[in-house]
Design a protein around this motif. Sequence first.
Motif, PDB file in Angstrom:
ATOM      1  N   GLY A 143       0.805  -1.207   0.000  1.00 47.40           N
ATOM      2  CA  GLY A 143       0.000   0.000   0.000  1.00 47.40           C
ATOM      3  C   GLY A 143       0.840   1.259   0.000  1.00 47.40           C
ATOM      4  O   GLY A 143       2.018   1.240  -0.372  1.00 47.40           O
ATOM      5  N   LEU A 162      -6.514  10.429  -1.006  1.00 51.65           N
ATOM      6  CA  LEU A 162      -6.521   8.984  -0.792  1.00 51.65           C
ATOM      7  C   LEU A 162      -7.938   8.431  -0.729  1.00 51.65           C
ATOM      8  O   LEU A 162      -8.177   7.286  -1.121  1.00 51.65           O
ATOM      9  N   ARG A 163      -8.874   9.238  -0.270  1.00 49.97           N
ATOM     10  CA  ARG A 163     -10.278   8.796  -0.273  1.00 49.97           C
ATOM     11  C   ARG A 163     -10.736   8.551  -1.707  1.00 49.97           C
ATOM     12  O   ARG A 163     -11.435   7.565  -1.995  1.00 49.97           O
ATOM     13  N   SER A 166      -9.270   5.326  -2.907  1.00 53.94           N
ATOM     14  CA  SER A 166      -9.925   4.154  -2.312  1.00 53.94           C
ATOM     15  C   SER A 166     -11.261   3.865  -2.994  1.00 53.94           C
ATOM     16  O   SER A 166     -11.689   2.712  -3.072  1.00 53.94           O
ATOM     17  N   GLU A 167     -11.906   4.912  -3.489  1.00 48.63           N
ATOM     18  CA  GLU A 167     -13.202   4.729  -4.139  1.00 48.63           C
ATOM     19  C   GLU A 167     -13.073   4.226  -5.574  1.00 48.63           C
ATOM     20  O   GLU A 167     -14.032   3.685  -6.136  1.00 48.63           O
ATOM     21  N   HIS A 169     -10.353   2.185  -6.498  1.00 44.80           N
ATOM     22  CA  HIS A 169      -9.544   0.959  -6.479  1.00 44.80           C
ATOM     23  C   HIS A 169     -10.165  -0.010  -5.482  1.00 44.80           C
ATOM     24  O   HIS A 169      -9.944   0.093  -4.273  1.00 44.80           O
ATOM     25  N   ARG A 170     -10.935  -0.925  -5.999  1.00 47.78           N
ATOM     26  CA  ARG A 170     -11.623  -1.890  -5.142  1.00 47.78           C
ATOM     27  C   ARG A 170     -10.613  -2.767  -4.415  1.00 47.78           C
ATOM     28  O   ARG A 170      -9.566  -3.123  -4.950  1.00 47.78           O
ATOM     29  N   PHE A 172      -9.136  -1.900  -1.564  1.00 47.73           N
ATOM     30  CA  PHE A 172      -8.252  -1.110  -0.708  1.00 47.73           C
ATOM     31  C   PHE A 172      -9.093  -0.231   0.210  1.00 47.73           C
ATOM     32  O   PHE A 172     -10.074   0.377  -0.212  1.00 47.73           O
ATOM     33  N   ASP A 173      -8.686  -0.165   1.472  1.00 50.18           N
ATOM     34  CA  ASP A 173      -9.389   0.645   2.457  1.00 50.18           C
ATOM     35  C   ASP A 173      -8.504   1.794   2.919  1.00 50.18           C
ATOM     36  O   ASP A 173      -7.267   1.663   2.995  1.00 50.18           O
ATOM     37  N   LEU A 174      -9.144   2.908   3.259  1.00 46.42           N
ATOM     38  CA  LEU A 174      -8.440   4.072   3.781  1.00 46.42           C
ATOM     39  C   LEU A 174      -8.432   4.007   5.301  1.00 46.42           C
ATOM     40  O   LEU A 174      -9.467   3.797   5.930  1.00 46.42           O
ATOM     41  N   LEU A 183      -3.507   3.812   2.625  1.00 46.78           N
ATOM     42  CA  LEU A 183      -4.304   2.878   1.829  1.00 46.78           C
ATOM     43  C   LEU A 183      -3.656   1.507   1.945  1.00 46.78           C
ATOM     44  O   LEU A 183      -2.464   1.352   1.684  1.00 46.78           O
TER      45      LEU A 183
END
Length: 263
Positions: A143, A162-163, A166-167, A169-170, A172-174, A183
């Motif tokens: 990440g 980064l938000r 994340s939206e 790129h499936r 991956f979580d912020l 991420l």
Amino acid sequence: MYYEMIGFHGEAQDEPLTDEIECPDLSKATLFLDLDGTLVDLAPTPDGIQVAPDLGELLGLLYERTEGRTVIISGRAIEDAAQYLQGFGGPMIGGHGAQERLVDGTIKRHELADETTVQRLGDMADSFAATHPGLLCERKPTGVVLHFRKDESLAAPAYAFLRALSETHRGFDLHHSKMAYELRPAGIGKDVSMRKMMQQDGFAGTRPIFFGDDVTDEPALQWVAAQGGIAVKIGEGETAAQARLEDPSSARRTLRRWTQKEH
């Protein structure tokens, strides 16, 4: 103020700082130790940390007292964390659980992130940081992190950037961290790694103990407390831990006291 901004609310509020924490029987425990902000003080940049001269000796004593169950568990990549812990050959968990170093030295990487995607995320974050002096991009094997320690006014644009990633790129979580946003692949967490390790031979049936400092450590602190273990928060901030120490030097002092306790 920072913890309010990121929306974290632990189960317990701030409590008086204390060095007096129950001294456990380390021969029946598994000890998980975070690195940055827990064993060493935070620095303006990730590579600027200063390691106490006696930390290696202390970790060696803890490893001996726990019969091999002293585990470094860090957000850093294992290869990165290991360079600051020369001589420690015990198990390590890196990338918040994305990597695991076994006792024989083998490093296992959890295949939750496509390398091409991670590379692309890192390239975009690098470019973004280059246009915002005061931001630092830290690339990890699984990440990317944007640090705003040098300029807290950049917290909002770093978060927004980064938000957006994340939206788009499936998988991956912020995540929020101290003066940083990260991420990383979904399904990774220190608490997840702890649960898995505590089910392994040699660890099962022992009492979990965790020293952590960051808001990202809270799920693990909460899990350890729920298991009847010892969860220790280092520094300020709301926490689910039952105990708190002021800073890394207090943490090292407490751990040193534990190694001197006879059971």
